[in-house]
Enzyme design. Structure first.
Site, short mmCIF file in Angstrom:
data_model
loop_
_atom_site.label_atom_id
_atom_site.label_comp_id
_atom_site.label_asym_id
_atom_site.label_seq_id
_atom_site.Cartn_x
_atom_site.Cartn_y
_atom_site.Cartn_z
N MET A 1 0.85 -1.18 0.00
CA MET A 1 0.00 0.00 0.00
C MET A 1 0.88 1.22 0.00
SD MET A 1 -2.52 2.30 0.67
CE MET A 1 -1.49 3.39 1.55
N PRO A 2 1.53 1.52 -1.10
CA PRO A 2 2.35 2.72 -1.14
C PRO A 2 1.51 4.00 -1.13
CG PRO A 2 2.94 1.19 -2.89
CD PRO A 2 1.68 0.71 -2.29
N LEU A 3 2.11 5.04 -0.60
CA LEU A 3 1.56 6.38 -0.65
C LEU A 3 2.63 7.25 -1.30
CD1 LEU A 3 -0.43 8.65 0.14
CD2 LEU A 3 0.70 8.69 2.38
#
Length: 126
Positions: A1-3
């Site tokens: 879940m990259p931001l």
């Protein structure tokens, strides 16, 4: 879940910014196995007085088209995956919107899985 937080000089058209989003997501999908619909990205634009960089730090000739990309992601990727991500981002952003490889600056910030809340006040990955 990259931001992903992307910072750049103001003045580029919407299609240019969308190409950055698309290329970055594709690179994350291909190298970090980021699933479909896992797209959490923001672009901030800055005027010249609010955007500073080393024009030749480490012998890299940067221009005002420089894009800073900071990716926060789980600390689960190998060194090989990280290197592949950096290469793929440069390649894809070179294809569209046409960024020079010298103008792509990527920073990866790794966090433990329990440090995310994706909504509802829950720690979904803990």
């Amino acid at each position: 879940m990259p931001l992903a937080h992307i910072a750049m000089r103001a003045g580029k058209p919407e299609a240019y910014r969308q190409a950055i989003f698309d290329g970055l997501y594709r690179a994350l999908h291909e190298t970090f196995d980021v699933p479909e619909d896992d797209q959490f990205m923001v672009i901030t634009e800055h005027d010249a007085a609010s955007f500073r960089y080393g024009r030749s730090y480490l012998g890299i000739a940067r221009s005002d088209d420089l894009v800073f990309i900071q990716i926060t992601a789980n600390n689960t990727r190998t060194l090989e995956q990280k290197k592949a991500l950096f290469r793929r981002v440069v390649q894809l952003l070179g294809e569209s919107p046409g960024l020079r490889e010298e103008d792509v600056f990527v920073s990866l910030v790794e966090v433990a899985k329990e440090n995310w809340s994706l909504g509802r006040g829950l720690a979904q990955y803990a």
